[in-house]
Motif scaffolding. Structure first.
Motif, PDB file in Angstrom:
ATOM      1  N   TYR A 111      16.037  -8.229 -15.434  1.00  0.00           N
ATOM      2  CA  TYR A 111      15.996  -7.822 -14.029  1.00  0.00           C
ATOM      3  C   TYR A 111      16.982  -8.607 -13.178  1.00  0.00           C
ATOM      4  N   CYS A 112      17.273  -9.852 -13.567  1.00  0.00           N
ATOM      5  CA  CYS A 112      18.129 -10.688 -12.740  1.00  0.00           C
ATOM      6  C   CYS A 112      19.572 -10.197 -12.715  1.00  0.00           C
ATOM      7  N   LEU A 113      19.990  -9.407 -13.705  1.00  0.00           N
ATOM      8  CA  LEU A 113      21.373  -8.952 -13.769  1.00  0.00           C
ATOM      9  C   LEU A 113      21.652  -7.853 -12.765  1.00  0.00           C
ATOM     10  N   GLY A 114      20.623  -7.177 -12.272  1.00  0.00           N
ATOM     11  CA  GLY A 114      20.817  -6.113 -11.308  1.00  0.00           C
ATOM     12  C   GLY A 114      21.385  -4.855 -11.937  1.00  0.00           C
ATOM     13  N   GLY A 115      21.610  -3.838 -11.133  1.00  0.00           N
ATOM     14  CA  GLY A 115      22.186  -2.593 -11.619  1.00  0.00           C
ATOM     15  C   GLY A 115      21.247  -1.851 -12.549  1.00  0.00           C
ATOM     16  N   GLU A 116      21.833  -1.227 -13.593  1.00  0.00           N
ATOM     17  CA  GLU A 116      21.031  -0.465 -14.543  1.00  0.00           C
ATOM     18  C   GLU A 116      20.149  -1.356 -15.397  1.00  0.00           C
ATOM     19  N   ALA A 117      20.593  -2.595 -15.635  1.00  0.00           N
ATOM     20  CA  ALA A 117      19.791  -3.505 -16.466  1.00  0.00           C
ATOM     21  C   ALA A 117      18.459  -3.860 -15.809  1.00  0.00           C
ATOM     22  N   ALA A 118      18.375  -3.775 -14.472  1.00  0.00           N
ATOM     23  CA  ALA A 118      17.132  -4.135 -13.790  1.00  0.00           C
ATOM     24  C   ALA A 118      16.004  -3.168 -14.096  1.00  0.00           C
TER      25      ALA A 118
END
Length: 1016
Positions: free
Chosen positions: A680-687
């Motif tokens: 989640y911390c990476l933001g974008g689609e990875a969140a």
């Protein structure tokens, strides 16, 4: 043939010289040959790395010999009068059977052995690392060649070596005396191989190979160091494969924690972080608190200023949020730079103006790192100060000041949890909050009991139609239960008398909705009235003492929906239908949200029924290594308290060094720690992706010694359809401190759960349903925190899917049951050997003991309990030194078939194609067929016992009845001791008086009828 004993090192030896140290050396005795190593002065963790070679004089007698390894303290270095009379002191010994020695160097593994006592009053601690193997004639010749080459190469170094503390220099050019870097290396006990893939010490890596020295035998001990021979370790490729589970063993470590240091070292202020942070290693941080600014100069033509602050330290930079059109901004943000990121001698705090194209420079403040003060709690926080801004050339500006506080601290600082760490400065703001360490608490849960008794004057939904059978639908949030149709069917006054249990969470926001429905047709229910009852007091009473609760009549409303009634609206017309309910919050129960096998909290929901704490649990999450993920954090759960460490970014060997504390109310509970990858911390689609599991560790508190600090590397494992994979190792420090000894010992005599679970038990099926609902409520509540503890994390910690079928778990449980009877089988075999006179001396002793117990029957029970005491006292010296961990061999994880794992991780209901499901179904039928046969055989034996007196076989029953009468007369006339002696001597009779045919009672029992011929 020769025997080689490689002595690597020892750790944590007992102090003997009055200065909390010792002068250890090792003496090995084999078959009348005695050799010793060099002495290491003032070193409790010595490193020898020497090999002693012995002659095997009689290979046929070799397996029956013993290898005695003794660690001694050399008192001659003390130079006192007593040293001449007693030159050495005992530090510990290890006795190894020669039959267990490896046959070649390639098969030998470096193993750690705990040092054993020589007598009852010996004071021994620590362990020693040994590698023992045999050398054939060819190997001996090679060793001699190595001896000559090593001796020639080291002639120039003989004069520089110390006469007592002899050891070859290591890779860093340090000699073998004093303290060494290997003190921090992990220690692997007994059968755990020190291979490179199983957390091997740095001494076994390719870049730091130490030379091994061999001392040849000399005449009289203690000899001076003899000729030095280098014996290289065989290549790893030629090593034998490790046994199953060896790569997943527990590794003990010795980190420099203040709690594990001696009293003198712990008294040093530099060693301690704070009084509450003695189980983690100190980590230095540079804290920069950006509070606010005032009177900032304008940079744009429009006169507007959008200020923000950049905190620069070398290549690392932290940025505050920008505030639009504010010359007097307030930020109140704290940045933390770890000691590993201190790459510059200057700290630069720059104030800039946010612009569309390029940010404008406003001013800056420089700090010299050597002038930054240090702060250690419990000191008060450092007061921030105003600093005048300067331009790029260093001249002070006429306008503009910024309030800052800069100090050096540790992870014990109050600013640590809320600080923006240097490895997370590049993250987006929405992901930055999920990297901080937080503490969570599970919601307070209680069981809501609803008894639907009856209804009165129920009117059908449509006028002019007869009333159909009615049911009561009870709903609390997402929990829905329905009664059976009321009796009599179609009556306006139906009766149900059914009881239901729900899980409710404080503050009880969701109301209880009871709807009476008319079952018009199959799958079609029409409501005829409902009542909405708030769960909070005084509408629903709390039943803390298991007393009877009065029932109530509630009016049913037809016109209002549940949402309208919850909003406070009233029905416009009078309606006379009523429902009879009994409602109560059963707070005397404990709401199970995890399995009782590894539960961490067993207290009832009512506060006044809870007992006081019996101890304190302290957990230090130190570090991890060899992880499979780069952005990891730890979650620990014990009781209602959950803790989450900060996320260590972009590293496979994170260092957290965070310490947490829990109150312990029951020692028979389990601490759970798991590692996750933060997506989640990476933001974008990875969140949007779930956090990935890395591994989990469980520690049962009842297996821990009081006030002992356990520091181990726990293996992290991930089981997937592709098989078992080691995903890293987690370094933990655990300590259990008892604060109430009497209460803790009394807990072992109390029930595991509150007494309501035994006086008014809940059925197993209903308990599983309530446990699942409690898990869902805990996951939903923790998911609404900031940062959220996501659902997949909570479900993994609480083992939501532990009840699903697994063929691998079934095999593991079957072998667990089998191992329980191994002791009884061993006793049966021993008794069979006694009866068959395999060892005449033992059989005679058993006869004597049997006759003594028959003549003095009052000695039977004392003898049994004395025997149990002796077994327990004998096993005390072999008690486990390490806390238990997840065993891959016991779990059948390494040898599981891929199809079994694929079935274990299949969804429910299944998502596999039909042929795969058919194959698994046939396999399950074959396994169930064998179980069915075993159960049938057990039933047959029981039915034969029942048929003894049932006259199903009149002749067999008549024989048994007459024999029973005869036995009663004989036993009445004959003294009991005579009967016992005759029966015992008959069972222990010599094989010469035995027949190979089955006995008469056995044949009689096998002929009795059973009900197998009555089955279809």
């Amino acid at each position: 043939m020769k025997l080689a004993v490689e002595i690597s090192d020892a750790a944590d030896l007992s102090p003997k010289d009055g200065a909390a140290s010792c002068n250890p050396y090792v003496e090995v005795d084999f078959d009348g040959q005695r050799q010793r190593t060099a002495t290491k002065p003032a070193d409790r963790n010595p490193y020898w790395n020497q090999t002693l070679v012995f002659d095997v004089r009689d290979p046929a007698r070799f397996p029956s010999l013993a290898i005695d390894v003794s660690v001694l303290h050399d008192r001659r270095l003390l130079q006192d009068a007593a040293s001449s009379l007693r030159p050495h002191t005992f530090l510990g010994r290890v006795r190894i059977n020669a039959a267990s020695v490896a046959q070649s160097p390639q098969e030998a593994l470096l193993q750690r052995y705990p040092l054993e006592k020589r007598g009852l009053f010996s004071r021994v601690s620590g362990d020693i690392a040994l590698r023992i193997y045999l050398l054939t004639q060819n190997g001996d010749g090679d060793a001699n060649n190595s001896n000559n080459a090593a001796a020639a190469s080291m002639d120039g170094q003989q004069q520089q070596q110390e006469p007592v503390a002899f050891a070859p220099p290591d890779g860093n050019g340090k000699s073998g005396g004093g303290s060494h870097d290997h003190q921090d290396e992990p220690r692997i006990f007994r059968s755990v191989p020190a291979a490179a893939e199983s957390a091997a010490p740095a001494a076994t890596t390719a870049g730091d190979q130490r030379r091994r020295a061999t001392l040849h035998a000399v005449a009289a001990p203690p000899p001076p160091p003899g000729q030095t021979v280098v014996m290289p370790r065989p290549p790893a490729a030629a090593a034998a494969p490790p046994p199953p589970g060896a790569a997943y063993g527990l590794v003990e470590t010795k980190p420099p924690l203040p709690a594990k240091m001696g009293p003198r070292a712990a008294a040093a202020a530099a060693a301690k972080i704070a009084s509450t942070y003695d189980m983690v290693e100190p980590m230095t941080y540079l804290y920069v608190s950006v509070v606010k600014a005032r009177d900032l100069p304008t940079m744009d033509v429009t006169g507007a200023l959008d200020p923000f602050v950049e905190v620069k330290l070398g290549n690392f930079k932290g940025v505050t949020k920008h505030l639009e059109k504010n010359p007097n901004p307030v930020w109140r943000q704290i940045f933390a730079f770890s000691s590993e990121h201190l790459q510059s001698n200057q700290l630069e705090v720059v104030v800039k103006d946010k612009d569309m194209i390029k940010d404008d420079f406003v001013g800056r403040v420089l700090f010299d790192m050597t002038d930054v003060p240090a702060r250690v709690p419990p000191d008060s926080p450092l007061a921030p100060q105003w600093y005048r801004l300067a331009d790029r050339s260093g001249e002070k500006l006429r306008h503009g000041e910024i309030m800052l506080a800069v100090w050096k601290g540790t992870q014990a600082d109050e600013a640590f949890p809320e600080a923006w760490h240097s490895d997370a400065h590049s993250l987006p703001l929405e992901g930055l909050a999920s990297t901080r360490s937080k503490v969570y608490y599970s919601p307070k849960l209680a069981y809501l009991k609803v008894v639907a008794i009856a209804a009165q004057d129920v009117v059908p939904a449509e006028k002019g139609r007869a009333l159909a059978p009615t049911i009561a639908k009870i709903q609390l949030g997402g929990q829905v239960r329905r009664t059976r149709p009321g009796q009599p069917g179609g009556s306006a006054n139906p009766v149900w008398n059914e009881e239901f249990m729900f899980v409710a969470a404080e503050p009880f926001d969701e109301p209880l909705v009871v709807t009476v429905e008319e079952r018009v047709a199959a799958g079609r229910d029409e409501p005829v009235g409902r009542v909405i009852v708030p769960v909070a007091a005084p509408y629903v009473p709390r039943n803390d003492l298991a007393k009877a609760v009065d029932s109530k009549w509630f009016n049913l409303s037809r016109a209002l929906t549940a949402d309208e009634a919850a909003a406070g609206k009233k029905d416009s017309k009078h309606f006379s239908s009523k429902i009879h309910l009994r409602l109560s919050l059963e707070t005397a129960y404990h709401v199970l949200d995890e399995s009782t096998h590894y539960a961490s909290d067993l207290q009832p929901s009512a506060k006044k029924l809870r007992k006081g704490a019996v101890g304190i649990l302290e957990l230090g999450v130190l570090s991890a290594r060899n992880l499979s993920k780069a952005n990891t954090y730890c979650v620990a759960k014990y009781g209602a308290k959950w803790v989450r460490t900060r996320t260590a970014l972009n590293t496979l060997a994170p260092r957290w060094n965070e310490q947490y504390t829990w109150e312990v109310f029951d020692p028979c509970t389990v601490l759970t720690v798991a590692v996750f990858d933060n997506t989640y911390c990476l933001g974008g689609e990875a969140a949007s992706k779930p956090d990935q599991r890395v591994g989990k560790v469980r520690v049962r508190l009842s297996t821990l010694e009081i006030d002992r600090v356990y520091t181990h590397l726990y293996p992290l494992m991930a089981l997937s359809p592709s098989g078992l994979k080691k995903t890293g190792e987690l370094h933990l420090a655990v300590r259990f401190t008892c604060t109430a000894w009497a209460n803790m010992l009394g807990m072992y005599g109390r029930p595991l759960l509150p007494k309501m679970h035994y006086t008014h038990p809940i059925s197993v099926l209903q308990l599983d349903y309530l446990r699942f609902q409690a898990m869902q409520m805990v996951a939903a509540r923790l998911g609404r925190a900031e940062p959220p503890l996501r659902r997949e994390v909570v479900e993994y910690m609480l083992d939501v899917d532990s009840h699903m079928f697994s063929l691998r778990r079934s095999k593991a449980n079957f072998y667990r049951v089998t191992s329980l009877f191994s002791g009884a089988v061993a006793v049966a075999r021993w008794m069979d050997g006694i009866c068959k006179w395999k060892n005449p001396l033992t059989t005679v002793l058993v006869h004597v003991l049997f006759l003594i117990l028959v003549c003095y029957p009052e000695l039977i029970l004392p003898t049994v309990f004395l025997y149990l005491f002796m077994i327990g006292a004998w096993n005390y010296r072999r008690r486990p030194r390490k806390p238990p961990h997840m065993d891959t061999v016991l779990s059948h994880a390494e040898l599981a078939h891929p199809d079994e794992l694929d079935e274990e991780f299949d969804t429910f209901p299944t998502s596999k194609p039909g042929d795969v499901v058919r194959m698994r179904y046939d396999r399950l039928r074959s396994v169930a067929g064998r179980v069915q046969t075993v159960v049938g055989d057990l039933a047959t034996q029981g039915e034969r016992a029942q048929s003894l007196l049932s006259w199903r076989d009149p002749r067999a029953t008549a024989i048994f009845v007459m024999l029973s009468l005869l036995a009663a007369v004989v036993l009445y006339v004959t003294p009991f001791q005579v009967v016992a002696v005759v029966a015992g001597l008959y069972l222990l009779r010599h094989p010469r008086f035995r027949s190979k045919q089955p006995s008469v009672p056995f044949n009689f029992y096998k002929r009795l009828p059973a009900k197998t011929d009555m089955l279809l």
